[in-house]
Design a protein around this motif. Structure first.
Motif, PDB file in Angstrom:
ATOM      1  N   ARG A 111      45.826  42.740  45.355  1.00 19.35           N
ATOM      2  CA  ARG A 111      46.848  42.462  44.337  1.00 19.35           C
ATOM      3  C   ARG A 111      46.283  42.481  42.921  1.00 19.35           C
ATOM      4  NH1 ARG A 111      51.492  42.028  46.774  1.00 19.35           N
ATOM      5  NH2 ARG A 111      51.695  40.791  48.643  1.00 19.35           N
ATOM      6  N   ASP A 112      45.018  42.090  42.745  1.00 15.16           N
ATOM      7  CA  ASP A 112      44.414  42.031  41.415  1.00 15.16           C
ATOM      8  C   ASP A 112      43.580  43.257  41.075  1.00 15.16           C
ATOM      9  OD1 ASP A 112      45.554  39.534  40.941  1.00 15.16           O
ATOM     10  OD2 ASP A 112      43.870  38.490  41.875  1.00 15.16           O
ATOM     11  N   THR A 113      43.521  44.228  41.975  1.00 11.14           N
ATOM     12  CA  THR A 113      42.789  45.467  41.709  1.00 11.14           C
ATOM     13  C   THR A 113      43.524  46.242  40.620  1.00 11.14           C
ATOM     14  OG1 THR A 113      42.046  45.560  44.004  1.00 11.14           O
ATOM     15  CG2 THR A 113      41.924  47.604  42.742  1.00 11.14           C
ATOM     16  N   PRO A 114      42.781  46.817  39.670  1.00 11.13           N
ATOM     17  CA  PRO A 114      43.452  47.589  38.612  1.00 11.13           C
ATOM     18  C   PRO A 114      44.309  48.715  39.195  1.00 11.13           C
ATOM     19  CG  PRO A 114      41.138  47.252  38.082  1.00 11.13           C
ATOM     20  CD  PRO A 114      41.334  46.778  39.495  1.00 11.13           C
ATOM     21  N   PRO A 134      42.336  51.186  53.877  1.00 11.99           N
ATOM     22  CA  PRO A 134      41.050  51.213  54.600  1.00 11.99           C
ATOM     23  C   PRO A 134      39.922  51.813  53.739  1.00 11.99           C
ATOM     24  CG  PRO A 134      42.802  51.949  56.047  1.00 11.99           C
ATOM     25  CD  PRO A 134      43.388  51.858  54.658  1.00 11.99           C
ATOM     26  N   LEU A 135      40.236  52.797  52.941  1.00  9.91           N
ATOM     27  CA  LEU A 135      39.257  53.389  52.033  1.00  9.91           C
ATOM     28  C   LEU A 135      38.877  52.372  50.958  1.00  9.91           C
ATOM     29  CD1 LEU A 135      37.607  55.789  51.013  1.00  9.91           C
ATOM     30  CD2 LEU A 135      39.698  56.654  49.932  1.00  9.91           C
ATOM     31  N   ALA A 136      39.865  51.659  50.436  1.00 12.07           N
ATOM     32  CA  ALA A 136      39.598  50.619  49.438  1.00 12.07           C
ATOM     33  C   ALA A 136      38.700  49.526  50.013  1.00 12.07           C
ATOM     34  CB  ALA A 136      40.919  50.030  48.941  1.00 12.07           C
ATOM     35  N   GLU A 137      38.928  49.154  51.262  1.00  9.27           N
ATOM     36  CA  GLU A 137      38.082  48.148  51.913  1.00  9.27           C
ATOM     37  C   GLU A 137      36.646  48.641  52.036  1.00  9.27           C
ATOM     38  OE1 GLU A 137      40.228  47.484  55.532  1.00  9.27           O
ATOM     39  OE2 GLU A 137      41.747  46.261  54.524  1.00  9.27           O
ATOM     40  N   HIS A 138      36.491  49.910  52.385  1.00  7.34           N
ATOM     41  CA  HIS A 138      35.155  50.518  52.489  1.00  7.34           C
ATOM     42  C   HIS A 138      34.446  50.469  51.133  1.00  7.34           C
ATOM     43  CE1 HIS A 138      32.132  53.432  53.935  1.00  7.34           C
ATOM     44  NE2 HIS A 138      32.228  53.933  52.712  1.00  7.34           N
ATOM     45  N   LEU A 139      35.154  50.858  50.070  1.00 10.52           N
ATOM     46  CA  LEU A 139      34.561  50.842  48.733  1.00 10.52           C
ATOM     47  C   LEU A 139      34.199  49.419  48.308  1.00 10.52           C
ATOM     48  CD1 LEU A 139      36.922  53.415  47.004  1.00 10.52           C
ATOM     49  CD2 LEU A 139      34.537  53.789  47.680  1.00 10.52           C
ATOM     50  N   VAL A 169      53.895  46.334  48.083  1.00  9.74           N
ATOM     51  CA  VAL A 169      53.073  47.277  48.835  1.00  9.74           C
ATOM     52  C   VAL A 169      51.654  46.783  49.073  1.00  9.74           C
ATOM     53  CG1 VAL A 169      52.018  49.580  48.753  1.00  9.74           C
ATOM     54  CG2 VAL A 169      54.397  49.276  48.102  1.00  9.74           C
ATOM     55  N   PHE A 170      51.085  46.107  48.102  1.00  6.97           N
ATOM     56  CA  PHE A 170      49.663  45.784  48.162  1.00  6.97           C
ATOM     57  C   PHE A 170      49.385  44.512  48.958  1.00  6.97           C
ATOM     58  CE2 PHE A 170      49.987  48.641  44.658  1.00  6.97           C
ATOM     59  CZ  PHE A 170      48.830  49.389  44.745  1.00  6.97           C
ATOM     60  N   PRO A 171      48.390  44.577  49.852  1.00  9.81           N
ATOM     61  CA  PRO A 171      47.977  43.351  50.535  1.00  9.81           C
ATOM     62  C   PRO A 171      47.365  42.384  49.518  1.00  9.81           C
ATOM     63  CG  PRO A 171      46.588  45.214  51.193  1.00  9.81           C
ATOM     64  CD  PRO A 171      47.620  45.740  50.259  1.00  9.81           C
ATOM     65  N   ASP A 172      47.339  41.123  49.852  1.00 13.97           N
ATOM     66  CA  ASP A 172      46.806  40.111  48.939  1.00 13.97           C
ATOM     67  C   ASP A 172      45.411  40.452  48.440  1.00 13.97           C
ATOM     68  OD1 ASP A 172      49.107  38.604  49.110  1.00 13.97           O
ATOM     69  OD2 ASP A 172      48.316  37.271  50.668  1.00 13.97           O
ATOM     70  N   SER A 173      44.594  41.045  49.294  1.00 11.70           N
ATOM     71  CA  SER A 173      43.211  41.357  48.911  1.00 11.70           C
ATOM     72  C   SER A 173      43.115  42.371  47.773  1.00 11.70           C
ATOM     73  CB  SER A 173      42.427  41.856  50.122  1.00 11.70           C
ATOM     74  OG  SER A 173      43.040  43.001  50.676  1.00 11.70           O
ATOM     75  N   ILE A 209      40.182  52.055  41.082  1.00 14.65           N
ATOM     76  CA  ILE A 209      41.537  51.763  40.628  1.00 14.65           C
ATOM     77  C   ILE A 209      42.490  52.489  41.554  1.00 14.65           C
ATOM     78  CG2 ILE A 209      40.936  51.384  38.211  1.00 14.65           C
ATOM     79  CD1 ILE A 209      41.980  54.207  37.644  1.00 14.65           C
ATOM     80  N   PHE A 210      43.678  51.948  41.666  1.00 15.53           N
ATOM     81  CA  PHE A 210      44.734  52.589  42.443  1.00 15.53           C
ATOM     82  C   PHE A 210      45.671  53.335  41.509  1.00 15.53           C
ATOM     83  CE2 PHE A 210      44.061  49.013  45.522  1.00 15.53           C
ATOM     84  CZ  PHE A 210      43.829  49.775  46.657  1.00 15.53           C
ATOM     85  N   LEU A 211      46.166  54.468  41.981  1.00 15.20           N
ATOM     86  CA  LEU A 211      47.297  55.153  41.360  1.00 15.20           C
ATOM     87  C   LEU A 211      48.473  54.934  42.290  1.00 15.20           C
ATOM     88  CD1 LEU A 211      45.798  58.605  40.324  1.00 15.20           C
ATOM     89  CD2 LEU A 211      45.966  56.519  38.980  1.00 15.20           C
ATOM     90  N   THR A 212      49.588  54.534  41.733  1.00 15.87           N
ATOM     91  CA  THR A 212      50.721  54.233  42.597  1.00 15.87           C
ATOM     92  C   THR A 212      52.050  54.480  41.923  1.00 15.87           C
ATOM     93  OG1 THR A 212      51.728  52.530  43.979  1.00 15.87           O
ATOM     94  CG2 THR A 212      50.713  51.786  41.929  1.00 15.87           C
TER      95      THR A 212
END
Length: 110
Positions: free
Chosen positions: A81-84, A52-57, A75-79, A65-68
């Motif tokens: 998947r290509d985020t760094p 939800p925070l990523a969607e807001h940004l 884990v990642f939704p399709d929206s 970028i995500f740390l994971t």
């Protein structure tokens, strides 16, 4: 502790850090009204996914970028998947390089 270590590394590289925030809601509250140049999001914030925070940004046009420690394919939704993404434990040099890409000129912070 990891979030604070990352914040200290970013500050040491010349970044201004907002947070770290332990929950999605706290992060949203902390960034309200602030012009961000970029963000580093841990996928898991106290058991809650940070999507939800990523969607807001994304709506605000803020790069991030995500740390994971999770498998990206499951884990990642399709929206997103290509985020760094950087895998934990994170290499601080890679983190600084990734954050430098937030700047329009690509220069490292500082």
């Amino acid at each position: 502790m990891l979030a604070q270590d990352l914040a200290e590394q970013l500050i040491g590289a010349g970044c201004t850090v907002v947070g770290p925030a332990p929950t999605v809601q706290q992060a949203l509250d902390e960034i309200d009204g602030i012009a961000l140049h970029g963000a580093v999001l841990d996928v898991n914030l106290r058991g809650e996914r940070s999507f939800p925070l990523a969607e807001h940004l994304t709506r605000d046009g803020v790069p991030f970028i995500f740390l994971t420690g999770y498998d990206s394919a499951t884990v990642f939704p399709d929206s997103f998947r290509d985020t760094p993404k950087l895998t934990k434990p994170v290499d601080y040099n890679l983190l600084i390089e990734a954050v430098a890409r937030f700047r329009k000129d690509g220069a490292a912070p500082g």
